[in-house]
Design a protein around this motif. Structure first.
Motif, PDB file in Angstrom:
ATOM      1  N   CYS A  70       0.784  -1.139  -0.122  1.00 55.50           N
ATOM      2  CA  CYS A  70       0.143   0.077   0.006  1.00 55.50           C
ATOM      3  C   CYS A  70       0.854   1.316   0.114  1.00 55.50           C
ATOM      4  O   CYS A  70       1.761   1.347   0.788  1.00 55.50           O
ATOM      5  CB  CYS A  70      -0.951  -0.081   1.270  1.00 55.50           C
ATOM      6  N   ALA A  87       1.237   5.932  -0.264  1.00 63.89           N
ATOM      7  CA  ALA A  87       0.362   7.024  -0.198  1.00 63.89           C
ATOM      8  C   ALA A  87       0.505   7.755  -1.625  1.00 63.89           C
ATOM      9  O   ALA A  87       1.753   7.695  -2.113  1.00 63.89           O
ATOM     10  CB  ALA A  87       1.208   8.056   0.925  1.00 63.89           C
ATOM     11  N   PRO A 105       3.894   5.307   2.765  1.00 60.85           N
ATOM     12  CA  PRO A 105       3.150   6.124   3.708  1.00 60.85           C
ATOM     13  C   PRO A 105       4.093   6.929   4.696  1.00 60.85           C
ATOM     14  O   PRO A 105       3.873   8.047   5.040  1.00 60.85           O
ATOM     15  CB  PRO A 105       2.142   5.304   3.941  1.00 60.85           C
ATOM     16  N   GLU A 133      -4.719   5.438  -1.503  1.00 61.61           N
ATOM     17  CA  GLU A 133      -3.968   4.572  -0.491  1.00 61.61           C
ATOM     18  C   GLU A 133      -4.232   3.196  -0.753  1.00 61.61           C
ATOM     19  O   GLU A 133      -5.299   2.549  -0.202  1.00 61.61           O
ATOM     20  CB  GLU A 133      -4.217   5.101   0.980  1.00 61.61           C
ATOM     21  N   GLU A 134      -3.584   2.593  -1.718  1.00 64.90           N
ATOM     22  CA  GLU A 134      -3.661   1.282  -2.333  1.00 64.90           C
ATOM     23  C   GLU A 134      -2.079   1.096  -2.990  1.00 64.90           C
ATOM     24  O   GLU A 134      -1.505   1.514  -2.920  1.00 64.90           O
ATOM     25  CB  GLU A 134      -5.014   1.135  -3.290  1.00 64.90           C
TER      26      GLU A 134
END
Length: 193
Positions: A68, A70, A90, A142-143
């Motif tokens: 995942c 950002a 992230p 967010e993936e």
């Protein structure tokens, strides 16, 4: 060359050098804006540029291995309809935002930072191709990178220009990737001109 233009696998060294030069110019333009709006010591350095297709992305370009990210997803309009994604770890994204003290809304700040970096690069690549570009909209995502890019429902032969950068801000030097998706016919035609 066929009637669909130059496919990504057929780009010459000259094409890649042109794309890299435009990306570097765009990164410097973005860094200049970041120095005014984020931190005075902001900088961007292009580390690598690759061109692949959406279907070959995971084999040919850095994708954070399905993690995942950002991300800031943007749509560009003008002479070249394109989508772009700025993606980073992230924790790195949060460190980048926090390199400027007193940020009230970290998520909104990250979207603005990502949009600034993407816009400079995409607009400069567009200008190099003789096309005027403008940001249409940007949003936080967010993936994983593949989920975000495939979620655009772009065809699997869509050209993806991947610009790998280092962003410097305060004491932070962080890796970031910008994925610019362009219809292969448009990219090939523009580069062949």
């Amino acid at each position: 060359q066929n009637e669909s233009g130059v496919p990504p696998s057929m780009l010459t060294e000259e094409h890649l050098n042109s794309l890299a030069g435009w990306a570097a110019s765009g990164a410097e333009a973005s860094a200049s804006v970041l120095r005014e709006t984020h931190t005075e010591d902001s900088g961007l350095e292009v580390r690598d540029i690759r061109v692949t297709t959406l279907s070959d992305l995971s084999d040919q370009a850095p994708c954070f291995e399905g993690e995942c990210v950002a991300g800031v997803a943007s749509r560009f309009e003008g002479g070249l309809c394109a989508s772009a994604l700025l993606a980073m770890d992230p924790e790195d994204a949060l460190a980048w935002v926090r390199s400027k003290p007193g940020v009230a809304d970290p998520l909104e700040a990250f979207v603005r930072l990502g949009e600034t970096v993407q816009s400079g690069i995409v607009i400069e690549i567009g200008a190099g191709l003789g096309l005027e570009m403008r940001t249409e909209n940007s949003e936080l995502r967010e993936e994983s990178v593949p989920l975000i890019l495939f979620g655009t429902h772009a065809p699997s032969d869509t050209a993806v220009v991947v610009v790998s950068l280092l962003v410097a801000s305060g004491d932070e030097v962080l890796p970031v990737h910008v994925y610019l998706m362009i219809e292969p016919k448009l990219l090939g035609t523009a580069l062949a001109a």
